[in-house]
Each structure stands twice: as structure tokens, then as C-alpha cells.
Design a protein around this motif. Sequence first.
Motif, short mmCIF file in Angstrom:
data_model
loop_
_atom_site.label_atom_id
_atom_site.label_comp_id
_atom_site.label_asym_id
_atom_site.label_seq_id
_atom_site.Cartn_x
_atom_site.Cartn_y
_atom_site.Cartn_z
N HIS A 85 0.86 -1.18 0.00
CA HIS A 85 0.00 0.00 0.00
C HIS A 85 0.90 1.24 0.00
O HIS A 85 1.46 1.59 1.05
CB HIS A 85 -0.90 0.02 1.23
CG HIS A 85 -1.85 -1.13 1.32
ND1 HIS A 85 -3.07 -1.14 0.68
CD2 HIS A 85 -1.74 -2.33 1.97
CE1 HIS A 85 -3.69 -2.28 0.93
NE2 HIS A 85 -2.90 -3.02 1.70
N ASP A 108 -7.00 1.93 1.16
CA ASP A 108 -7.29 0.57 1.61
C ASP A 108 -7.49 -0.32 0.39
O ASP A 108 -7.43 0.14 -0.76
CB ASP A 108 -8.49 0.56 2.57
CG ASP A 108 -9.83 0.80 1.88
OD1 ASP A 108 -9.89 0.93 0.64
OD2 ASP A 108 -10.85 0.87 2.60
N ILE A 114 -7.47 6.79 3.08
CA ILE A 114 -7.38 6.72 4.53
C ILE A 114 -6.17 7.54 4.98
O ILE A 114 -5.11 7.50 4.34
CB ILE A 114 -7.22 5.27 5.02
CG1 ILE A 114 -8.29 4.36 4.42
CG2 ILE A 114 -7.23 5.22 6.55
CD1 ILE A 114 -9.70 4.70 4.81
N THR A 145 -17.07 -1.09 0.18
CA THR A 145 -16.12 -2.17 -0.08
C THR A 145 -16.54 -2.92 -1.33
O THR A 145 -17.73 -3.19 -1.53
CB THR A 145 -16.03 -3.15 1.11
OG1 THR A 145 -15.19 -4.26 0.73
CG2 THR A 145 -17.38 -3.69 1.52
N ASP A 151 -11.53 -6.86 2.63
CA ASP A 151 -11.37 -5.63 3.41
C ASP A 151 -11.50 -5.90 4.90
O ASP A 151 -10.81 -5.28 5.71
CB ASP A 151 -12.38 -4.59 2.95
CG ASP A 151 -12.04 -4.02 1.58
OD1 ASP A 151 -11.05 -4.48 0.98
OD2 ASP A 151 -12.76 -3.11 1.12
N PHE A 154 -8.20 -6.97 6.03
CA PHE A 154 -7.27 -5.85 6.17
C PHE A 154 -7.46 -5.14 7.50
O PHE A 154 -6.49 -4.92 8.25
CB PHE A 154 -7.45 -4.87 5.02
CG PHE A 154 -6.66 -3.60 5.18
CD1 PHE A 154 -5.33 -3.56 4.81
CD2 PHE A 154 -7.23 -2.45 5.71
CE1 PHE A 154 -4.57 -2.39 4.98
CE2 PHE A 154 -6.50 -1.28 5.89
CZ PHE A 154 -5.16 -1.26 5.51
N TRP A 155 -8.71 -4.77 7.81
CA TRP A 155 -8.97 -3.98 9.02
C TRP A 155 -8.77 -4.79 10.29
O TRP A 155 -8.49 -4.20 11.36
CB TRP A 155 -10.37 -3.39 8.96
CG TRP A 155 -10.50 -2.32 7.91
CD1 TRP A 155 -11.06 -2.44 6.68
CD2 TRP A 155 -10.03 -0.97 8.00
NE1 TRP A 155 -10.98 -1.25 5.98
CE2 TRP A 155 -10.35 -0.33 6.77
CE3 TRP A 155 -9.38 -0.24 8.99
CZ2 TRP A 155 -10.03 0.99 6.52
CZ3 TRP A 155 -9.07 1.09 8.74
CH2 TRP A 155 -9.38 1.69 7.52
N CYS A 159 -4.85 -3.92 10.96
CA CYS A 159 -5.23 -2.98 12.01
C CYS A 159 -5.90 -3.74 13.16
O CYS A 159 -6.08 -4.95 13.09
CB CYS A 159 -6.18 -1.92 11.46
SG CYS A 159 -5.51 -0.99 10.06
#
Length: 285
Positions: A85, A108, A114, A145, A151, A154-155, A159
Amino acid sequence: MIHLRDVSYVRLGTRDLEGATRYATTILGLEVGERGHGAAYFKSDQREHTLCYFEGDPADQVVAFEVDSRAELDAAGAELERLGHPVHRGTASEAEQRKVRDFIAFRDPTGNRIELVWRPQMSSRRYHGTRDAGITGFSHIGLCTTDAARDEAFWTSVCNARVSDRIGDAPLLRIDEVHHKIALFPTNRTGIQHINHQVASSDDVQRSLHHLRAHNIPVVFGPGRHPTSGARFLYFEGPDGMVYEYSSGVSSIADELLYRERQFEFAPPGFCMWGSEPQIREFRK
């Protein structure tokens, strides 16, 4: 893992800054914090701003999340680059525009813009809304999304987000005790799907319903109550096709060990336990 502390602000491009400013004050009930250089900043709580409208393309939309330290910001940038990214490090001028000490920007997996920010400015003045909408603060965002499973991964893996509940394939994600701060809704576009402000009570939701009707603002969902978070809600149209939401009474998840995510159907009963049907394309099959 990138630790997101809170949703910090949203930035929205608009072709009609004056119209967007009137909407943010007379309809949403936000307070103008500052104006100038082709932008207007709006307060909804103790922060200097949580919403910024700027002169530009309405498709130019940004969501920012706060991190705890510059070291965490640097580590997040390195990890995002490692994962493919590309990261833009904000310049001093860009950071000043965002009222933060430092930030990085990336996209993202869907392509949503973001920003991760360090030390967003707090205000020395209490928030005083232009009208009494009952707003207690900026709360959460819905993101578009194009692949919910990708996704969500990813989050939740890159994260610190955790799934609270799902409506169909749409996950509602928490980053603290609040039921959700991020909601991912499947669609064929990028961008912010909706913007939420919390209000103090159900009375505030009902008062705003009459205020919106008096100003001919289309209500697109509600009043109702979400079976997921328990919040009483109202969704309505904003400038440039944005959807705004007021809600009150969102649940908290204090015990991470005992809580288990739940699955709700992707149909009106999965969105509202009072029987309201959404007129929002991402909430309809």
C-alpha cells in the motif's frame, strides 16, 4: 499491527462550499470552527474539527484515524509499504490544513483514501451547535467495499479492528468498546458510504426528523432501531449524495472474552427492528 485509537475526521470535496456550509450548520447542527483557503471546518465535540468540506471533486473523500505516537505512525507507514500500500507522508502544510502534527495517507484494498494522524488538535472552546440537534460527538463511518471479506481481513489483521456483528457479508467493526466505529458495506464503488454523529437521546432523533422534513431534506431510513448495536437512528441525504446519520444509545462491548459476533440477515429486519425499510442502495439487495 496498526492500533487505531479513534476516528478523527472526514474530509469531503464539494463544488458548492457555501451550500455545504449552510447544510452543515442549519441542517446537521455543527459549529463552524474555521473558514479560509477554500475550506470550512466544523466542530461536533471537543476536537478542533471532525468534518471538513473543501473546494474540489465530490469524489475526493478521506477518513482519518488517530494513532498514539509518531513512532506508531512511522511503523504503520513501513508496514503498509511492506504490504503493497503506497504511503504518502504529509507535508507540514498538509498537516496544518488537517490540524494535526503529522500524518500519512494511503488507500485501503477497495481504494478508499485513509489517513493516519498523530496529535489532532483539541479545542479550548466547548462545542456549541448552530441548532440544538443534541449532538454529543462524531462517532463512526460507513465505508464502501468491493470485497467485504478481503477488506475485513485488512482492518482486522493489519489494524486492530474486531468484528462485532455482520449484516449479511457487511461487517461492523469496533476499535474500542463502542459497538462499531467502521462499517463495511458491499457495493461497486469507492468512498464513504455514510457519516454518523451520536445524539443524546431518542427525543433528539425525533426532533431532527421534524426539522429535516421542515427543510425538505430527504429521509432515507428511519426512524428505527438497529438490532445490531441497539441504537435508535435516522439517515438522511446530504450534499453531493452523502448520507448522514444521527443515532443514540449505541451499545458498548466491555468484555472481549465473553462477547461473540452475531450474524444478521441482509434484509430490512437485519437493519431495523422497528420495521423501517432503507432507501439506501448499499442497504438493499
